[in-house]
Design a protein around this motif. Structure first.
Motif, PDB file in Angstrom:
ATOM      1  N   LEU A  69       0.820  -1.210   0.000  1.00  0.00           N
ATOM      2  CA  LEU A  69       0.000   0.000   0.000  1.00  0.00           C
ATOM      3  C   LEU A  69       0.857   1.265   0.000  1.00  0.00           C
ATOM      4  N   ASP A  70       2.183   1.104   0.242  1.00  0.00           N
ATOM      5  CA  ASP A  70       3.058   2.283   0.226  1.00  0.00           C
ATOM      6  C   ASP A  70       4.481   1.821  -0.070  1.00  0.00           C
ATOM      7  N   GLY A 108      -1.825  -3.878  -3.268  1.00  0.00           N
ATOM      8  CA  GLY A 108      -2.987  -4.281  -2.495  1.00  0.00           C
ATOM      9  C   GLY A 108      -4.155  -3.344  -2.763  1.00  0.00           C
ATOM     10  N   ARG A 109      -5.303  -3.699  -2.258  1.00  0.00           N
ATOM     11  CA  ARG A 109      -6.512  -2.886  -2.454  1.00  0.00           C
ATOM     12  C   ARG A 109      -6.492  -1.609  -1.609  1.00  0.00           C
ATOM     13  N   ASP A 110      -5.573  -1.537  -0.642  1.00  0.00           N
ATOM     14  CA  ASP A 110      -5.463  -0.327   0.170  1.00  0.00           C
ATOM     15  C   ASP A 110      -4.481   0.689  -0.415  1.00  0.00           C
ATOM     16  N   LEU A 117      -9.742   5.036  -7.063  1.00  0.00           N
ATOM     17  CA  LEU A 117     -10.641   4.417  -8.035  1.00  0.00           C
ATOM     18  C   LEU A 117     -11.960   4.008  -7.389  1.00  0.00           C
ATOM     19  N   GLN A 118     -11.865   3.458  -6.194  1.00  0.00           N
ATOM     20  CA  GLN A 118     -13.086   3.059  -5.493  1.00  0.00           C
ATOM     21  C   GLN A 118     -13.982   4.258  -5.209  1.00  0.00           C
ATOM     22  N   ALA A 119     -13.347   5.397  -4.906  1.00  0.00           N
ATOM     23  CA  ALA A 119     -14.122   6.593  -4.550  1.00  0.00           C
ATOM     24  C   ALA A 119     -14.674   7.317  -5.773  1.00  0.00           C
ATOM     25  N   LYS A 120     -13.916   7.340  -6.873  1.00  0.00           N
ATOM     26  CA  LYS A 120     -14.279   8.197  -8.002  1.00  0.00           C
ATOM     27  C   LYS A 120     -14.628   7.439  -9.274  1.00  0.00           C
ATOM     28  N   GLY A 121     -14.404   6.132  -9.286  1.00  0.00           N
ATOM     29  CA  GLY A 121     -14.751   5.343 -10.458  1.00  0.00           C
ATOM     30  C   GLY A 121     -14.036   5.812 -11.707  1.00  0.00           C
ATOM     31  N   SER A 122     -14.784   5.947 -12.792  1.00  0.00           N
ATOM     32  CA  SER A 122     -14.184   6.308 -14.080  1.00  0.00           C
ATOM     33  C   SER A 122     -13.644   7.738 -14.103  1.00  0.00           C
ATOM     34  N   GLN A 123     -13.939   8.529 -13.076  1.00  0.00           N
ATOM     35  CA  GLN A 123     -13.415   9.903 -13.005  1.00  0.00           C
ATOM     36  C   GLN A 123     -12.059   9.966 -12.316  1.00  0.00           C
ATOM     37  N   VAL A 157      -3.918  -6.488  -7.027  1.00  0.00           N
ATOM     38  CA  VAL A 157      -4.441  -5.812  -8.217  1.00  0.00           C
ATOM     39  C   VAL A 157      -3.297  -5.521  -9.187  1.00  0.00           C
ATOM     40  N   LYS A 158      -3.402  -6.021 -10.414  1.00  0.00           N
ATOM     41  CA  LYS A 158      -2.308  -5.935 -11.367  1.00  0.00           C
ATOM     42  C   LYS A 158      -2.141  -4.516 -11.910  1.00  0.00           C
ATOM     43  N   LEU A 159      -0.929  -3.989 -11.746  1.00  0.00           N
ATOM     44  CA  LEU A 159      -0.585  -2.682 -12.295  1.00  0.00           C
ATOM     45  C   LEU A 159      -0.283  -2.792 -13.784  1.00  0.00           C
ATOM     46  N   ASP A 160      -0.494  -1.714 -14.498  1.00  0.00           N
ATOM     47  CA  ASP A 160      -0.017  -1.603 -15.871  1.00  0.00           C
ATOM     48  C   ASP A 160       1.372  -0.972 -15.792  1.00  0.00           C
ATOM     49  N   VAL A 161       2.385  -1.820 -15.686  1.00  0.00           N
ATOM     50  CA  VAL A 161       3.736  -1.300 -15.444  1.00  0.00           C
ATOM     51  C   VAL A 161       4.329  -0.595 -16.659  1.00  0.00           C
ATOM     52  N   ASP A 162       3.666  -0.682 -17.808  1.00  0.00           N
ATOM     53  CA  ASP A 162       4.137   0.056 -18.979  1.00  0.00           C
ATOM     54  C   ASP A 162       3.535   1.455 -19.058  1.00  0.00           C
ATOM     55  N   ASN A 163       2.625   1.764 -18.138  1.00  0.00           N
ATOM     56  CA  ASN A 163       2.098   3.119 -18.032  1.00  0.00           C
ATOM     57  C   ASN A 163       3.202   4.022 -17.459  1.00  0.00           C
ATOM     58  N   LEU A 164       3.480   5.125 -18.103  1.00  0.00           N
ATOM     59  CA  LEU A 164       4.621   5.958 -17.713  1.00  0.00           C
ATOM     60  C   LEU A 164       4.449   6.556 -16.312  1.00  0.00           C
ATOM     61  N   GLN A 165       3.196   6.879 -15.933  1.00  0.00           N
ATOM     62  CA  GLN A 165       2.983   7.403 -14.582  1.00  0.00           C
ATOM     63  C   GLN A 165       3.239   6.330 -13.529  1.00  0.00           C
ATOM     64  N   VAL A 166       2.857   5.090 -13.811  1.00  0.00           N
ATOM     65  CA  VAL A 166       3.137   3.987 -12.899  1.00  0.00           C
ATOM     66  C   VAL A 166       4.647   3.790 -12.781  1.00  0.00           C
TER      67      VAL A 166
END
Length: 456
Positions: A69-70, A108-110, A117-123, A157-166
């Protein structure tokens, strides 16, 4: 071949288990004292001949460490950044390198991005951080979106590790651990599912910060050359040899080990002869060797002797130097990751060996010493001399240094006949001298192991 870590002998620690930490993080407990206590155990660990530590995930997590989570803070159940910084300093002063278990494939989910994402969904501004995020259906966890979990585990939860921000987030954390704590390497959890482009960028990034930084990937199946190659990562976990080591003894079939070692390391056409793979006989994910071997009292010595004599970098899983037992449970791995002194009052009785295992730690120390003093065992070529069901002999050779290894797994004495180069040989385990003529009909002791150095 990258020889930077060829002289290393690892001690692998699953921190949250050894440290007797509570199973779930309450995010409010005061910092633990894991690193202070482990610091007090370093001299005992060093006496095993160890000069490298691999410490299981220490980043703040929800439960078992692999649900991060951190990435920027030590799990409070273990301590804090300050206590770990001091621990790293002490380790380096004592001659250890420090490598961390890095879980970069998933969170993790935390984790803050998932909570957003849980709070804002697609936004959410983090909607592109995770793999295959879908807003047209709910997850089995009740979220207003669905996502990919590692190996189907929805807590990871699987990250998109090719995303530049990730990448920027992960690389910033790696930069901090290198620059602020002077860590020497990372074990990349689930490296077999990390994209190769990500691994290339990570390898380049780390070595820009620290030229000899070590990267080893957790890879269970596949062609190890896909991961361990120049510019990518240095090594991978050698699951193929892990299995061959113990099953060749259980089944009385050294042909299995001989075949796999020759396939990997033959000086002529070994497919991994230019890689120093990470060798182990047990770890935090597989049953302890003391529970795997059918005859542990007879074969533990042999197996550790082989671990230190074959090509690659050897690793000892914490507590296995005591011949501890431990098997995976139906739903958890707690028996593989127990609390031990100095973090618990005693070793749980059900994990102790059923025989006097006092011989094993001194044997490991001697194997370590011999390996550390002989370059042929650290980075030498590999060549098989003899194989039968219960006897196995092979060479390790580096420049003018030649060492012959002989193992006899028979519970009885065995006669072996070898036509060796003329000269004298010294058994580095007991100092006994042999002449090449002796091997034309040498009586091997029952369950015995020989490390024979060609003298002249």
């Amino acid at each position: 071949m990258n020889y930077n870590f060829s002289d290393k002998i690892f001690y692998h620690i699953y921190a949250l288990g050894l440290g007797n930490c509570q199973k779930r993080n309450d995010f409010s407990c005061p910092p633990g004292d894991f690193f202070q206590k482990l610091e007090g155990d370093l001299d005992r660990i060093k006496a095993l001949g160890v000069n490298a530590l691999l410490i299981g995930p220490i980043f703040e997590s929800t439960a078992h460490g692999y649900d991060t989570l951190d990435y920027f803070h030590v799990d409070r159940r273990l301590g804090n950044n300050e206590s770990f910084r001091h621990f790293c300093k002490v380790c380096h002063e004592k001659g250890f390198v420090v490598c961390l278990d890095a879980v970069l494939n998933h969170t993790g989910r935390d984790f803050f991005a998932f909570k957003d994402l849980q709070a804002k969904g697609s936004q959410s501004q983090y909607k592109d951080w995770y793999k295959n995020l879908r807003f047209d259906r709910r997850s089995c966890m009740g979220d207003c979106f669905d996502y990919d979990g590692w190996a189907g585990c929805m807590d990871l939860v699987k990250l998109d590790v090719d995303n530049l921000q990730v990448q920027q987030h992960l690389f910033s954390a790696v930069k901090m651990w290198i620059e602020d704590f002077a860590i020497d390497g990372l074990r990349l959890d689930a490296a077999d599912v990390l994209s190769k482009s990500f691994l290339d960028r990570l390898g380049c990034f780390c070595r820009t910060l620290k030229e000899d930084f070590y990267l080893v990937g957790e890879v269970v199946h596949g062609d190890y050359n896909e991961w361990a190659r120049p510019g990518r990562i240095d090594s991978v976990t050698n699951y193929q040899i892990y299995k061959a080591l113990w099953s060749s003894l259980n089944d009385g079939n050294f042909f299995e080990l001989s075949y796999n070692l020759n396939r990997e390391y033959s000086s002529e056409d070994g497919i991994y002869k230019n890689i120093l793979l990470y060798n182990f006989v047990d770890n935090h994910d597989v049953n302890r060797l003391g529970s795997v071997l059918k005859k542990p009292q007879k074969n533990l010595y042999l197996l550790y002797g082989l671990l230190f004599a074959i090509p690659g970098i050897p690793s000892i899983y914490y507590g296995s130097e005591l011949a501890l037992r431990g098997e995976r449970g139906q739903w958890d791995d707690y028996n593989l990751r127990p609390a031990l002194p100095p973090f618990s009052a005693s070793i749980p009785e059900y994990l102790k060996a059923e025989f006097n295992a006092d011989f094993l730690a001194p044997a490991i120390s001697l194997f370590s010493k011999i390996r550390s003093e002989n370059l042929a065992l650290q980075k030498g070529a590999f060549r098989i001399e003899y194989t039968s069901n219960l006897q196995f002999a092979f060479w390790r050779e580096w420049e003018n240094e030649k060492i012959l290894i002989i193992a006899n797994s028979d519970s009885l004495e065995a006669l072996i006949k070898l036509d060796l180069p003329q000269g004298n040989y010294k058994n580095l385990l007991d100092g006994k001298l042999y002449h090449s003529n002796d091997f034309k009909g040498l009586q091997l002791a029952a369950s015995s192991f020989y490390i024979l150095k060609f003298i002249h």
